[in-house]
Design an enzyme around this catalytic site. Structure first.
Site, PDB file in Angstrom:
ATOM      1  N   LYS A 158      22.309 -42.676 -77.632  1.00  0.00           N
ATOM      2  CA  LYS A 158      23.482 -42.370 -76.812  1.00  0.00           C
ATOM      3  C   LYS A 158      23.414 -42.996 -75.427  1.00  0.00           C
ATOM      4  O   LYS A 158      22.365 -42.951 -74.780  1.00  0.00           O
ATOM      5  CB  LYS A 158      23.636 -40.842 -76.673  1.00  0.00           C
ATOM      6  CG  LYS A 158      23.970 -40.171 -78.001  1.00  0.00           C
ATOM      7  CD  LYS A 158      23.974 -38.662 -77.899  1.00  0.00           C
ATOM      8  CE  LYS A 158      25.187 -38.146 -77.145  1.00  0.00           C
ATOM      9  NZ  LYS A 158      25.257 -36.668 -77.254  1.00  0.00           N
ATOM     10  N   GLY A 164      34.298 -40.333 -74.385  1.00  0.00           N
ATOM     11  CA  GLY A 164      35.332 -40.657 -75.370  1.00  0.00           C
ATOM     12  C   GLY A 164      34.755 -41.138 -76.689  1.00  0.00           C
ATOM     13  O   GLY A 164      35.393 -41.903 -77.411  1.00  0.00           O
ATOM     14  N   LYS A 201      17.867 -36.103 -81.403  1.00  0.00           N
ATOM     15  CA  LYS A 201      17.944 -35.758 -82.814  1.00  0.00           C
ATOM     16  C   LYS A 201      19.409 -35.704 -83.230  1.00  0.00           C
ATOM     17  O   LYS A 201      20.253 -35.167 -82.500  1.00  0.00           O
ATOM     18  CB  LYS A 201      17.286 -34.386 -83.003  1.00  0.00           C
ATOM     19  CG  LYS A 201      17.086 -33.982 -84.432  1.00  0.00           C
ATOM     20  CD  LYS A 201      15.726 -34.418 -84.931  1.00  0.00           C
ATOM     21  CE  LYS A 201      15.596 -34.180 -86.436  1.00  0.00           C
ATOM     22  NZ  LYS A 201      14.560 -35.058 -87.013  1.00  0.00           N
ATOM     23  N   ILE A 203      22.114 -33.978 -85.206  1.00  0.00           N
ATOM     24  CA  ILE A 203      22.324 -32.690 -85.866  1.00  0.00           C
ATOM     25  C   ILE A 203      23.343 -32.942 -86.977  1.00  0.00           C
ATOM     26  O   ILE A 203      24.409 -33.496 -86.720  1.00  0.00           O
ATOM     27  CB  ILE A 203      22.870 -31.637 -84.875  1.00  0.00           C
ATOM     28  CG1 ILE A 203      22.081 -31.643 -83.553  1.00  0.00           C
ATOM     29  CG2 ILE A 203      22.890 -30.252 -85.511  1.00  0.00           C
ATOM     30  CD1 ILE A 203      20.720 -31.052 -83.582  1.00  0.00           C
ATOM     31  N   GLU A 275      29.322 -28.682 -72.880  1.00  0.00           N
ATOM     32  CA  GLU A 275      29.451 -28.981 -74.307  1.00  0.00           C
ATOM     33  C   GLU A 275      28.133 -28.727 -75.031  1.00  0.00           C
ATOM     34  O   GLU A 275      27.065 -29.130 -74.557  1.00  0.00           O
ATOM     35  CB  GLU A 275      29.881 -30.436 -74.503  1.00  0.00           C
ATOM     36  CG  GLU A 275      31.260 -30.721 -73.915  1.00  0.00           C
ATOM     37  CD  GLU A 275      31.848 -32.061 -74.356  1.00  0.00           C
ATOM     38  OE1 GLU A 275      33.082 -32.199 -74.295  1.00  0.00           O
ATOM     39  OE2 GLU A 275      31.090 -32.968 -74.757  1.00  0.00           O
ATOM     40  N   ARG A 292      35.067 -32.037 -64.757  1.00  0.00           N
ATOM     41  CA  ARG A 292      36.483 -32.313 -64.482  1.00  0.00           C
ATOM     42  C   ARG A 292      37.339 -31.391 -65.338  1.00  0.00           C
ATOM     43  O   ARG A 292      36.810 -30.648 -66.162  1.00  0.00           O
ATOM     44  CB  ARG A 292      36.786 -33.767 -64.874  1.00  0.00           C
ATOM     45  CG  ARG A 292      36.349 -34.037 -66.320  1.00  0.00           C
ATOM     46  CD  ARG A 292      36.863 -35.327 -66.870  1.00  0.00           C
ATOM     47  NE  ARG A 292      36.165 -35.769 -68.056  1.00  0.00           N
ATOM     48  CZ  ARG A 292      36.469 -35.434 -69.306  1.00  0.00           C
ATOM     49  NH1 ARG A 292      37.448 -34.595 -69.560  1.00  0.00           N
ATOM     50  NH2 ARG A 292      35.771 -35.911 -70.324  1.00  0.00           N
TER      51      ARG A 292
HETATM   52  P1  ADP Z   1      37.853 -34.419 -73.384  1.00  0.00           P
HETATM   53  O1  ADP Z   1      36.861 -33.475 -73.868  1.00  0.00           O
HETATM   54  O2  ADP Z   1      38.432 -34.082 -72.076  1.00  0.00           O
HETATM   55  O3  ADP Z   1      38.843 -34.673 -74.399  1.00  0.00           O
HETATM   56  P2  ADP Z   1      37.138 -37.125 -73.878  1.00  0.00           P
HETATM   57  O4  ADP Z   1      35.727 -37.536 -74.052  1.00  0.00           O
HETATM   58  O5  ADP Z   1      38.003 -37.155 -75.062  1.00  0.00           O
HETATM   59  O6  ADP Z   1      37.039 -35.726 -73.168  1.00  0.00           O
HETATM   60  O7  ADP Z   1      37.780 -38.000 -72.705  1.00  0.00           O
HETATM   61  C1  ADP Z   1      39.039 -37.734 -72.142  1.00  0.00           C
HETATM   62  C2  ADP Z   1      39.590 -39.003 -71.597  1.00  0.00           C
HETATM   63  O8  ADP Z   1      38.727 -39.526 -70.621  1.00  0.00           O
HETATM   64  C3  ADP Z   1      39.766 -40.081 -72.634  1.00  0.00           C
HETATM   65  O9  ADP Z   1      40.888 -40.821 -72.281  1.00  0.00           O
HETATM   66  C4  ADP Z   1      38.507 -40.893 -72.509  1.00  0.00           C
HETATM   67  O10 ADP Z   1      38.722 -42.208 -72.934  1.00  0.00           O
HETATM   68  C5  ADP Z   1      38.264 -40.798 -71.027  1.00  0.00           C
HETATM   69  N1  ADP Z   1      36.846 -40.829 -70.680  1.00  0.00           N
HETATM   70  C6  ADP Z   1      35.921 -39.911 -70.976  1.00  0.00           C
HETATM   71  N2  ADP Z   1      34.721 -40.232 -70.452  1.00  0.00           N
HETATM   72  C7  ADP Z   1      34.898 -41.405 -69.820  1.00  0.00           C
HETATM   73  C8  ADP Z   1      34.027 -42.270 -69.064  1.00  0.00           C
HETATM   74  N3  ADP Z   1      32.733 -42.000 -68.884  1.00  0.00           N
HETATM   75  N4  ADP Z   1      34.561 -43.387 -68.540  1.00  0.00           N
HETATM   76  C9  ADP Z   1      35.847 -43.675 -68.731  1.00  0.00           C
HETATM   77  N5  ADP Z   1      36.716 -42.900 -69.411  1.00  0.00           N
HETATM   78  C10 ADP Z   1      36.249 -41.793 -69.956  1.00  0.00           C
HETATM   79  P1  ADP Z   2      31.177 -38.060 -75.319  1.00  0.00           P
HETATM   80  O1  ADP Z   2      30.731 -38.236 -73.914  1.00  0.00           O
HETATM   81  O2  ADP Z   2      31.608 -39.313 -75.945  1.00  0.00           O
HETATM   82  O3  ADP Z   2      32.131 -36.930 -75.433  1.00  0.00           O
HETATM   83  P2  ADP Z   2      29.197 -36.266 -76.513  1.00  0.00           P
HETATM   84  O4  ADP Z   2      27.753 -36.277 -76.204  1.00  0.00           O
HETATM   85  O5  ADP Z   2      29.991 -35.155 -75.964  1.00  0.00           O
HETATM   86  O6  ADP Z   2      29.815 -37.671 -76.089  1.00  0.00           O
HETATM   87  O7  ADP Z   2      29.362 -36.297 -78.088  1.00  0.00           O
HETATM   88  C1  ADP Z   2      30.612 -36.422 -78.706  1.00  0.00           C
HETATM   89  C2  ADP Z   2      30.508 -36.022 -80.164  1.00  0.00           C
HETATM   90  O8  ADP Z   2      29.571 -36.871 -80.850  1.00  0.00           O
HETATM   91  C3  ADP Z   2      29.978 -34.626 -80.400  1.00  0.00           C
HETATM   92  O9  ADP Z   2      30.993 -33.656 -80.305  1.00  0.00           O
HETATM   93  C4  ADP Z   2      29.434 -34.742 -81.808  1.00  0.00           C
HETATM   94  O10 ADP Z   2      30.444 -34.686 -82.779  1.00  0.00           O
HETATM   95  C5  ADP Z   2      28.837 -36.139 -81.806  1.00  0.00           C
HETATM   96  N1  ADP Z   2      27.426 -36.074 -81.404  1.00  0.00           N
HETATM   97  C6  ADP Z   2      26.923 -36.328 -80.185  1.00  0.00           C
HETATM   98  N2  ADP Z   2      25.588 -36.157 -80.173  1.00  0.00           N
HETATM   99  C7  ADP Z   2      25.229 -35.763 -81.422  1.00  0.00           C
HETATM  100  C8  ADP Z   2      24.010 -35.415 -82.056  1.00  0.00           C
HETATM  101  N3  ADP Z   2      22.845 -35.450 -81.418  1.00  0.00           N
HETATM  102  N4  ADP Z   2      24.043 -35.049 -83.365  1.00  0.00           N
HETATM  103  C9  ADP Z   2      25.203 -35.016 -84.044  1.00  0.00           C
HETATM  104  N5  ADP Z   2      26.383 -35.336 -83.508  1.00  0.00           N
HETATM  105  C10 ADP Z   2      26.413 -35.704 -82.207  1.00  0.00           C
HETATM  106 MG    MG Z   3      31.719 -34.953 -74.906  1.00  0.00          MG
END
Ligand code: ADP
Ligand code: ADP
Ligand code: MG
Length: 461
Positions: A158, A164, A201, A203, A275, A292
Site C-alpha cells: 500500500k 480512492g 497482511k 485480510i 477506518e 476531513r
Molecule cells: P471517502 O471515504 O470519503 O469516500 P475516498 O477514498 O473515496 O474517501 O475519496 C473521496 C474523494 O477524495 C475521491 O474523489 C478520491 O478520489 C479523493 N481522494 C481520496 N484520497 C485522496 C488523495 N490522497 N489524493 C487525492 N485525492 C484523494
Molecule cells: P484508501 O486510502 O484508498 O481508501 P484504504 O487503506 O482505506 O485505502 O483501503 C481501501 C480498501 O481497500 C479497504 O476498504 C479494503 O476493502 C481494501 N483493503 C485495504 N487494505 C486491506 C488489507 N490489508 N486487506 C484487505 N483489504 C484491504
Molecule cells: Mg480509505
C-alpha cells in the site's frame, strides 16, 4: 462566527458546504476551473473566482491561486471539502500563516494521521490494533521479500499517501509481490507524487467499518457510530450504510472507544473518520484515518439527526460541540448509493458528456446531494461521481425498499450512470440479508444470476 467562507472544491461537496453556509448566514466564495464555469457551485455561491484551466493541477490543487482568491475575496475561513487539498497539511499551514481559518484539524494532527504509515504508528502507540505488517516504509524488493517471510502471504502493498483505492496491490506469492511492489510505487508516484509503500497482511473478505469522530477544541471527543462501506469495487466505496448489519453493541463499543482513544492521542479536532477492517472472526484492525469530511457523511447525518458540515464550521469558529452531537442518539437506518457517470455494462468506463434530461426522486426519506441538472455537461477531468442518493428508513428493510423505489424514479439521460448497477445490488438476496463483505461486488458480478437491466432509470422500473 465567520462572515465569509471560501470553498476550495467543486461538485456536490462544494454545494453541500455552500448550503450549510447559507443556513448559517455566512457568505460564500466559490473558486472554479474554466471547465466548471456552468457549475451549480458557481451559480449558488454569493461570489466566484476562476482559478485556472480544467486540469486540477492548474486549478483546484493550486494553493497559490486559492490563497490569492481568499485574499481578494477577503474571506475569514476556507472549507476544503474532500479530495483535492483536503488532507494537505501544508495547505492548512499556509492558511494558518495567512490568518485564514482552515476548517479541519490542526496541521500537526493532519501530519500525524495524514499518511498511512504515520497513522499506523500512532495507532500502535495508542494501543489500537493495526493489520500486521512492515514496521514502516519498505524501500526495496529485498526488504519486501524479508517482510513477506516474516508475516506470510497473502499480503497487501500500500502507498503511504494512497487514497480512492489507488496505489494498492494484493500479493499471493513472491512473483506477485515483486510485481505489485513496483506497480504500487509507479501508480502512487503518478497519482500522489509520492512512491513510498509499506506492506500489511491482506485480510480475506473483511468488512470495511469506519467510525465518525467529532471533536471540539475543549477536549470533547465523541463518535457518531459506524458506517459499513464494504460494498466496494476496486477498493473504492460504492454503497455505504449506517448502522452496519455486522456490528453488535459490544463490538461497536470496543471499536468506538478505540477510535476515540486514537483521535485523542493525536489531539485531533473537527470531523474525521477512523477506518477499520473487521475480519470474519470479529477481529478489528485500524487501517487509516481520513482527516476531513467524508463522501458518506450524509448517512451519519440522517441516522443521528445532525449536520456535520455545520458542526465543522462551528468547531473551527471555536464553539463547543452541539448538545445533540455531544450525546448522539441513533434513530434510523440510512443507505447511500454513489451515482457515477460510468457505464456499468462497459467495465465502468467513464461517461462524460451532456445530461439531456435530469429528474431526481423525492418523497419521504429520500435525500440527494448532487450538482447535476438538465443541460449540465459532466466534464471528463474530475471524479466521475455526479450524485449521492440517500434513503432513510426506520429499519434496514424499509431503507432498502425506499432506495429501490428512488432508484426507479431517477432519470438521467444523455450519459450512462451506475444506477442499473445499484438496482442490481438492491435486488441481490445476500445484500438484502445483510450478508456482505468487501468481496461482495466481485461475487455478484461473477454469478450466473447477475443482470444489469438496461435502463438509466425509468419511472416504471
Ligand atoms: P471517502 O471515504 O470519503 O469516500 P475516498 O477514498 O473515496 O474517501 O475519496 C473521496 C474523494 O477524495 C475521491 O474523489 C478520491 O478520489 C479523493 N481522494 C481520496 N484520497 C485522496 C488523495 N490522497 N489524493 C487525492 N485525492 C484523494
Ligand atoms: P484508501 O486510502 O484508498 O481508501 P484504504 O487503506 O482505506 O485505502 O483501503 C481501501 C480498501 O481497500 C479497504 O476498504 C479494503 O476493502 C481494501 N483493503 C485495504 N487494505 C486491506 C488489507 N490489508 N486487506 C484487505 N483489504 C484491504
Ligand atoms: Mg480509505
Amino acid at each position: 462566527m465567520f462572515e465569509k467562507i471560501l470553498i476550495a472544491n467543486r461538485g456536490e461537496i462544494a454545494l453541500r458546504v455552500i448550503r450549510a453556509c447559507k443556513e448559517l448566514g455566512i457568505r460564500t466564495l466559490a473558486v472554479y476551473s474554466e471547465a466548471d464555469i456552468d457549475s451549480l457551485h458557481v451559480q449558488l455561491a454569493d461570489e466566484s473566482i476562476c482559478i485556472g484551466s480544467a486540469p486540477s493541477s492548474d486549478s483546484y490543487l493550486r494553493i497559490d491561486r486559492i490563497m490569492s482568491a481568499a485574499e481578494v475575496g477577503d474571506v475569514d475561513a476556507i472549507h476544503p471539502g474532500y479530495g483535492f487539498l483536503a488532507e494537505n497539511a501544508h495547505f492548512a499551514e499556509v492558511c494558518e500563516s495567512c490568518k485564514i481559518k482552515f476548517i479541519g484539524p490542526s496541521p500537526a494532527a493532519m501530519r500525524a494521521m495524514g499518511d498511512k504509515n504515520s497513522a499506523r504508528a500512532a495507532a500502535r502507540k495508542a494501543g489500537v490494533p493495526v493489520t500486521p505488517g512492515s514496521d514502516g516504509i519498505v524501500e526495496s524488493e529485498a526488504e519486501a521479500i524479508k517482510v513477506a517471510k516474516k508475516i506470510g502471504y497473502p499480503l497487501m502493498i500500500k502507498a503511504v499517501s494512497g487514497g480512492g483505492g489507488r496505489g494498492m496491490r494484493a500479493a499471493h506469492n513472491e512473483a506477485s509481490l515483486i510485481q505489485g511492489f513496483h506497480g504500487a510505487r509507479v501508480e502512487a508516484e503518478k497519482a500522489f507524487g509520492n512512491a513510498e509503500v509499506y506492506i500489511e497482511k491482506l485480510i480475506i473478505n473483511p468488512h470495511h467499518i469506519e467510525f465518525q469522530i467529532v471533536a471540539d477544541s475543549y477536549g470533547h471527543t465523541v463518535h457518531l457510530g459506524e458506517r459499513d462501506c464494504s460494498i466496494q469495487r476496486r477498493n473504492q466505496k460504492v454503497i455505504e450504510e449506517c448502522p452496519s448489519p455486522l456490528l453488535n453493541p459490544a463490538l461497536r463499543k470496543r471499536m468506538g472507544n478505540a477510535a476515540i482513544k486514537l483521535a485523542q492521542s493525536v489531539g485531533y479536532t473537527n470531523a474525521g473518520t477512523m477506518e477499520f477492517l473487521v475480519d470474519q472472526k470479529g477481529g478489528y484492525y485500524f487501517i487509516e484515518m481520513n482527516t476531513r469530511i467524508q463522501v458518506e457523511h450524509t448517512i451519519t447525518e440522517e441516522v443521528y439527526g445532525c449536520d456535520l458540515v455545520k458542526e465543522q464550521i462551528h468547531i473551527a469558529a471555536g464553539d463547543k460541540l452541539s448538545p445533540h452531537i455531544a450525546r448522539p442518539l441513533a434513530r434510523s437506518h440510512a443507505i447511500q448509493c454513489r451515482i457515477n457517470a460510468e457505464d456499468p455494462a462497459r467495465n465502468f468506463q467513464p461517461s462524460a458528456g451532456r445530461i439531456n434530461f435530469y429528474y431526481a426522486p423525492g418523497g419521504r426519506g429520500v435525500r440527494i446531494d448532487s450538482h447535476a441538472y438538465t443541460g449540465y455537461t459532466v466534464p471528463p477531468y474530475y471524479d466521475s461521481m455526479i450524485a449521492k442518493l440517500i434513503a432513510v428508513g426506520a429499519t434496514r428493510e424499509s431503507a432498502i425498499a425506499r432506495m429501490r423505489r428512488a432508484l426507479g424514479e431517477y432519470l438521467i439521460t444523455g450519459i450512462k450512470t451506475t444506477i442499473p448497477f445499484h438496482n442490481a445490488i438492491m435486488r441481490n438476496a445476500d445484500f438484502r440479508n445483510g450478508h456482505y463483505d468487501t468481496g461482495f461486488v466481485d461475487r455478484m458480478m461473477n454469478s450466473e444470476a447477475f443482470e444489469l437491466r438496461p435502463s438509466n432509470g425509468s419511472l416504471k422500473d
